[in-house]
Design an enzyme around this catalytic site. Sequence first.
Site, PDB file in Angstrom:
ATOM      1  N   TYR A   1     -26.494  15.306  32.634  1.00 38.20           N
ATOM      2  CA  TYR A   1     -25.354  16.080  32.138  1.00 38.20           C
ATOM      3  C   TYR A   1     -25.755  17.544  31.930  1.00 38.20           C
ATOM      4  O   TYR A   1     -25.073  18.467  32.390  1.00 38.20           O
ATOM      5  CB  TYR A   1     -24.861  15.469  30.830  1.00 38.20           C
ATOM      6  CG  TYR A   1     -23.778  16.251  30.134  1.00 38.20           C
ATOM      7  CD1 TYR A   1     -22.447  16.143  30.536  1.00 38.20           C
ATOM      8  CD2 TYR A   1     -24.079  17.096  29.069  1.00 38.20           C
ATOM      9  CE1 TYR A   1     -21.446  16.857  29.892  1.00 38.20           C
ATOM     10  CE2 TYR A   1     -23.088  17.818  28.422  1.00 38.20           C
ATOM     11  CZ  TYR A   1     -21.774  17.690  28.828  1.00 38.20           C
ATOM     12  OH  TYR A   1     -20.791  18.408  28.190  1.00 38.20           O
TER      13      TYR A   1
ATOM     14  N   LYS B   1     -24.600  21.353  33.628  1.00 41.84           N
ATOM     15  CA  LYS B   1     -24.167  22.506  32.860  1.00 41.84           C
ATOM     16  C   LYS B   1     -25.039  23.727  33.160  1.00 41.84           C
ATOM     17  O   LYS B   1     -24.544  24.864  33.205  1.00 41.84           O
ATOM     18  CB  LYS B   1     -24.193  22.177  31.371  1.00 41.84           C
ATOM     19  CG  LYS B   1     -23.170  21.114  30.961  1.00 41.84           C
ATOM     20  CD  LYS B   1     -21.767  21.464  31.401  1.00 41.84           C
ATOM     21  CE  LYS B   1     -20.719  20.538  30.841  1.00 41.84           C
ATOM     22  NZ  LYS B   1     -19.356  20.890  31.315  1.00 41.84           N
TER      23      LYS B   1
END
Length: 254
Positions: free
Chosen positions: A159, A163
Amino acid sequence: MTPTNKIALVTGGSRGLGKDMALNLAKKGNHVIITYNSQQGAAQEVVSAIEKQGLKAAALQLNTGAVEGFDKFVEALKSTLQTTFNATQLHYLVNNAGTGVHQSFATTTEAQFDELVNIHLKGVFFLTQKLLPVIADGGAIVNVSSGLARFSTPGYSAYAAMKGAIEVLTRYMAKELGARGIRANIIAPGAIETDFAGGTVRDNAQVNAQIASQTALGRVGLPEDIGSVVAFLCSDDARWVTAQRVEASGGMFL
């Protein structure tokens, strides 16, 4: 407040951070279009809340992880702009929609990784690309990162990697779209009390307290701590701000 007659599009605006972003954009006098993946009822509640402020709003279905559906969405968006807003372009794009995977680096599966790529990286890249003709010159794009791209918390390697990629992409957007007067910035929330990742931060008192103890301002973030910052970035007050990463985390892990 006198409406600016500007139009903002917020992906994933039916709940959580996206909902608060949409409501804060409306408070600034913007008309708002939100997208939802499956929660149509919740999306309509957001639309109704914005309309009660005397502004126009609409909700469109979109799976931001399915690039093959973007052309159809853009056509639906153009139709909505014309019929609901008597407009042909929007001014602000907020790429908020997302999901999370909590899995150690050692056990993250290819399927989990691919899902995150599709939603958080590929989806943002190509949705924004396809919307370029619809975004007015002088407009603004706000992408959403995470404090996890700065500090490391086990279980979020995939994740956080997405980002990090979006933070780099945002700088390229700012560079390449600057000739059109389009600004691109990225906001990086810290831990927020939402249903993200199963609502752990919101519902687990021990996790909540632990994060609060590591935050300079002494508490965990709330959705309303983020929406107002996005509304600022989507305003003339931020007209000289571009290519910036704005972390709104209350000072987590300083």
